[in-house]
Design a protein around this motif. Structure first.
Motif, PDB file in Angstrom:
ATOM      1  N   GLY A 137      -8.190  13.526  -8.676  1.00 32.39           N
ATOM      2  CA  GLY A 137      -9.029  12.355  -8.529  1.00 32.39           C
ATOM      3  C   GLY A 137      -8.339  11.114  -9.048  1.00 32.39           C
ATOM      4  O   GLY A 137      -7.156  11.150  -9.442  1.00 32.39           O
ATOM      5  N   PRO A 138      -9.063   9.978  -9.060  1.00 35.73           N
ATOM      6  CA  PRO A 138      -8.446   8.709  -9.492  1.00 35.73           C
ATOM      7  C   PRO A 138      -8.217   8.693 -11.002  1.00 35.73           C
ATOM      8  O   PRO A 138      -8.824   9.451 -11.764  1.00 35.73           O
ATOM      9  CB  PRO A 138      -9.491   7.669  -9.081  1.00 35.73           C
ATOM     10  N   SER A 139      -7.349   7.800 -11.432  1.00 26.99           N
ATOM     11  CA  SER A 139      -7.043   7.668 -12.853  1.00 26.99           C
ATOM     12  C   SER A 139      -8.206   7.025 -13.598  1.00 26.99           C
ATOM     13  O   SER A 139      -8.976   6.243 -13.035  1.00 26.99           O
ATOM     14  CB  SER A 139      -5.779   6.832 -13.052  1.00 26.99           C
ATOM     15  N   MET A 140      -8.312   7.373 -14.869  1.00 27.09           N
ATOM     16  CA  MET A 140      -9.328   6.788 -15.749  1.00 27.09           C
ATOM     17  C   MET A 140      -8.869   5.455 -16.317  1.00 27.09           C
ATOM     18  O   MET A 140      -9.666   4.540 -16.532  1.00 27.09           O
ATOM     19  CB  MET A 140      -9.623   7.760 -16.893  1.00 27.09           C
ATOM     20  N   PHE A 141      -7.536   5.330 -16.538  1.00 23.97           N
ATOM     21  CA  PHE A 141      -7.003   4.128 -17.180  1.00 23.97           C
ATOM     22  C   PHE A 141      -5.567   3.932 -16.716  1.00 23.97           C
ATOM     23  O   PHE A 141      -4.789   4.892 -16.639  1.00 23.97           O
ATOM     24  CB  PHE A 141      -7.045   4.280 -18.701  1.00 23.97           C
ATOM     25  N   ASP A 142      -5.220   2.687 -16.372  1.00 23.51           N
ATOM     26  CA  ASP A 142      -3.859   2.341 -15.980  1.00 23.51           C
ATOM     27  C   ASP A 142      -3.334   1.263 -16.918  1.00 23.51           C
ATOM     28  O   ASP A 142      -4.067   0.356 -17.321  1.00 23.51           O
ATOM     29  CB  ASP A 142      -3.825   1.820 -14.540  1.00 23.51           C
ATOM     30  N   PHE A 143      -2.051   1.376 -17.221  1.00 24.11           N
ATOM     31  CA  PHE A 143      -1.461   0.451 -18.191  1.00 24.11           C
ATOM     32  C   PHE A 143      -0.026   0.136 -17.777  1.00 24.11           C
ATOM     33  O   PHE A 143       0.793   1.038 -17.554  1.00 24.11           O
ATOM     34  CB  PHE A 143      -1.481   1.084 -19.582  1.00 24.11           C
ATOM     35  N   LYS A 144       0.270  -1.163 -17.655  1.00 21.67           N
ATOM     36  CA  LYS A 144       1.625  -1.629 -17.390  1.00 21.67           C
ATOM     37  C   LYS A 144       1.967  -2.711 -18.397  1.00 21.67           C
ATOM     38  O   LYS A 144       1.132  -3.586 -18.675  1.00 21.67           O
ATOM     39  CB  LYS A 144       1.756  -2.197 -15.969  1.00 21.67           C
ATOM     40  N   ALA A 145       3.173  -2.649 -18.903  1.00 22.39           N
ATOM     41  CA  ALA A 145       3.582  -3.661 -19.885  1.00 22.39           C
ATOM     42  C   ALA A 145       5.090  -3.659 -20.013  1.00 22.39           C
ATOM     43  O   ALA A 145       5.767  -2.682 -19.682  1.00 22.39           O
ATOM     44  CB  ALA A 145       2.939  -3.381 -21.239  1.00 22.39           C
ATOM     45  N   ASP A 146       5.622  -4.779 -20.460  1.00 32.86           N
ATOM     46  CA  ASP A 146       7.041  -4.843 -20.839  1.00 32.86           C
ATOM     47  C   ASP A 146       7.170  -5.725 -22.069  1.00 32.86           C
ATOM     48  O   ASP A 146       6.355  -6.633 -22.297  1.00 32.86           O
ATOM     49  CB  ASP A 146       7.911  -5.359 -19.691  1.00 32.86           C
TER      50      ASP A 146
END
Length: 722
Positions: free
Chosen positions: A463-472
């Motif tokens: 199923g779909p993700s619960m939480f997405d996180f992108k950072a640099d």
């Protein structure tokens, strides 16, 4: 970040109560050194002094050039090939036991090293000690080991080495110097058999394919044993913590001219470990709830296995321009880790068939270009640039667990890219005949970028993700070093030094909410001050040092429910004393000792609902003491015994928001053998008193996990040299 309860054995603590340790112990160390000096020097007129026993000059490459050990202004432990063989040191964890104030503990994710109060970083996966072999550096906990089959000597450079050895060397460097081949072929073949069906083998050979032009080296080692824990679950293999390990290296050295050398090195390392050296209990247990007797029989219904494979290639080029050397080292590493674990490390009906899991691949490329002076005395210098790039693909990474709505799974899939750029340099400036000033520094930029998706779904359901996180994020640092040394006698010197240590920051690999600030942690930085003295008499050598370290943004872990995240404790300090001595009163007889005393405490550590100010840093024994005696008879018989004593230490217990105390322990090892021509036959025993001691403990609100040191074992072996 979601961490397995056992993944990070970094947390423990040391007792406090030595205010002003460095100041108070300075007179004691001086007195000890002077007493030894008087005793050994004054004994030179005895009949024993007429024996042909001497301490030979030792050459090291700590500054990436060959120098006399006595003249290098830093604390260095050197273990040569003979000592490696005599003590049966076949791995880096074996080696670490020889070093004052340094310990290693095993877990499902490799070896976690503590040195002078510095612990591994959970989400950079780095140890505070870096291994260097054939130009390939390794600091990660996964697969933190190296073959010693072709080692000429091992140099343990104590204290921060960031100026010349890079961003991860905040605590120390283990520099493995391999044998240089010549035109004649040499080598060895050896095998051992011991307790728990332990079997191991080692081989090493090198020589010339074309005299003076092309040389080949091939070495490897293999070991396996059935482990000392039995799994009583009828659905699983009863040999719970068995393991097997192999390490192979092939190298080619080409010398087309007298001035140019090229070396290609290919290494494959494979380790398969089943289970752990302990067990788990549900419900946030305390350390006192566990015992080694209970660990000898476990009942785990799900498979627990970790497979680590590390492939490394390096190309080292060196050209001698006369007064200057140009060196280039190019390396590539690919580490693959596949771990599956029983979710509760037991057989609770609610957790039947549920697992924890970690599938990780780390690929690294690095390039160093270095110019250095060729002289080993007088004004000397080294300068260079460094670049590396690393990609870490992690996932599936998480855990299955029961809920009131059935069995669910939390899983984090992430890719982290890191790039490092650095320039470094160091000069050694002699003056007034007996004095030398060392100045160095490294300026570096580290950038990391993460792309992560976290899933919370019923087991077996997509199923779909619960939480997405992108950072640099990027970090800049300058790591200076300064040392002043005084050679006040031919074979004696003293030094004072200052250096800055660094462990990179990064991102948590598991998160449920928040942005960059909540899911990242800052670099750990230390300011290090050290005084030391070292030298040798005709039949003895001594090295002593006192150190003090201010640490900022200490990497610590904490649990949010069952999830572990890395955070920063604002400030801590570490101070202590280290002493090493060797005495050879008679031909064939050697006495040796090493002592480390340490106080390591948090000064400013707010964990949210309180603080740990004044608490001892975890996994740091209050002292480490080693004493050994070895004797070799001209007939070929030899024997040695080593006793190691470690002081009390503390383990971080997040479930109970405190630090669990573990008492000190003593280990006794012995070896007896006979050398006949090119053969060596021996028997050995380890942990002869069958001491029961804890090597790792972790606990959160769901489960606690413990690991123990190996019980008593015996073995026999033989080696053939050619």
């Amino acid at each position: 970040m979601f961490e397995f309860p056992f993944i990070n054995p970094q947390q423990t603590q040391t007792p406090s109560g030595w205010p002003g340790l460095g100041t108070r112990l300075l007179p004691l160390v001086l007195a000890a050194v002077l007493t030894c000096s008087g005793a050994w020097a004054g004994d030179t007129n005895s009949s024993a002094a007429k024996e042909p026993v001497t301490i030979e000059k030792i050459t090291v490459t700590a500054n990436k050039m060959e120098e006399d050990l006595v003249k290098v202004p830093q604390s260095i432990t050197v273990i040569d090939e003979v000592m490696l063989e005599e003590k049966g040191i076949k791995s880096v964890p074996d080696l670490i036991r020889e070093i004052p104030n340094m310990t290693a503990s095993s877990s499902a994710h490799g070896n976690a090293v503590n040195f002078r109060g510095l612990n591994p970083s959970m989400f950079t996966n780095n140890n505070p000690v870096v291994i260097y072999i054939d130009g390939v550096a390794h600091s990660g906990r996964e697969g933190f080991d190296a073959s010693l089959a072709n080692a000429e000597r091992v140099e343990v450079l104590r204290g921060p080495q960031g100026t010349l050895y890079g961003k991860d060397a905040i605590g120390a460097v283990i520099n493995i110097v391999t044998k240089k081949p010549d035109n004649d072929w040499h080598g060895k073949i050896g095998t051992e058999y011991g307790s728990e069906n332990h079997m191991s083998g080692v081989f090493n050979t090198n020589g010339a394919l074309i005299d003076d032009k092309l040389y080949l080296g091939l070495n490897g080692q293999y070991s396996q044993d059935d482990g000392w824990i039995e799994n009583d679950n009828p659905e699983r293999d009863d040999e719970f913590n068995k393991e097997d390990d192999r390490r192979v290296n092939l190298n080619l050295t080409m010398m087309p001219t007298d001035k140019f050398t090229a070396r290609i090195s290919l290494t494959n390392e494979y380790t398969r470990t089943y289970g752990i050296d302990g067990y788990g209990l549900l419900g946030g247990p305390r350390l006192s709830d566990f015992s080694r007797d209970d660990a000898e029989h476990v009942d785990m219904d799900a498979r627990t296995r970790q497979i680590t494979e590390n492939n490394a290639q390096s190309l080292a080029l060196s050209y001698d321009f006369g007064t200057v050397n140009l060196d280039s080292v190019t390396t590539h590493k690919l580490l693959e880790y596949d771990g599956t674990y029983d979710a509760d490390f037991g057989n609770d009906p609610l957790f039947t068939g549920l697992t924890q899991f970690d599938d990780t691949e780390v690929e690294n490329w690095s390039q160093e270009l270095r110019l250095s002076s060729t002289n080993d005395e007088g004004f000397r210098w080294v300068a260079g640039v460094y670049f590396d790039t690393e990609t870490r693909d992690q996932g599936p990474y998480g855990m299955q667990f029961p809920t009131g709505f059935g069995n669910f799974e939390m899983n984090a899939e992430s890719e982290t890219d890191a790039t490092t750029l650095a320039a470094f340099g160091q000069v050694m400036i002699p003056f007034a005949e007996q004095f030398e000033l060392t100045l160095g520094g490294r300026y570096q930029r580290i950038e990391k970028e993460i792309d992560m998706s976290v899933y919370y779904l019923p087991v077996g359901v997509s199923g779909p993700s619960m939480f997405d996180f992108k950072a640099d994020k990027a970090w800049y640092a300058f790591l200076p070093k300064a040392a002043f040394s005084w050679q006040f006698a031919d074979d004696w010197s003293t030094f004072v030094s200052y250096s800055k240590g660094y462990m990179p920051g990064g991102f948590n690999y598991f998160a449920q909410a928040g942005g960059v600030e909540e899911n990242s942690f800052e670099p750990q930085i230390s300011s290090n001050y050290e005084w030391g003295i070292k030298g040798s008499f005709e039949r003895a050598s001594v090295a002593a040092s006192i150190f003090y370290m201010d640490i900022e943004d200490v990497h610590v872990y904490k649990a949010i429910g069952t999830m572990y995240v890395t955070d920063n404790a604002k400030k801590a300090h570490s101070q202590g004393v280290e002493l090493e001595a060797t005495y050879r009163p008679l031909d064939g007889l050697e006495l040796s000792t090493a002592l480390g005393l340490i106080e390591a405490e948090y000064d400013d550590y707010d964990y949210g609902s309180g603080n740990y100010d004044g608490k001892n840093i975890e996994m740091t024994p209050t002292h480490s003491l080693r004493a050994g005696v070895a004797y070799t008879h001209p007939s070929g018989f030899y024997g040695r015994a080593d006793v190691r004593n470690f002081g009390k230490q503390y383990f971080y217990d997040d479930a109970n928001k405190g630090f669990a105390k573990e008492d000190g322990y003593t280990l006794v090892d012995a070896k007896i053998g006979y050398r006949l021509d090119d053969w060596d036959f021996y028997v050995y025993g380890r942990n002869l008193t069958d001491e029961e001691y804890v090597s790792m403990f972790m606990s959160n609100s769901m489960v606690g996990l413990i690991s123990y040191g190996d019980p008593r074992s015996f073995g026999i072996g033989t080696t053939y040299y050619f």
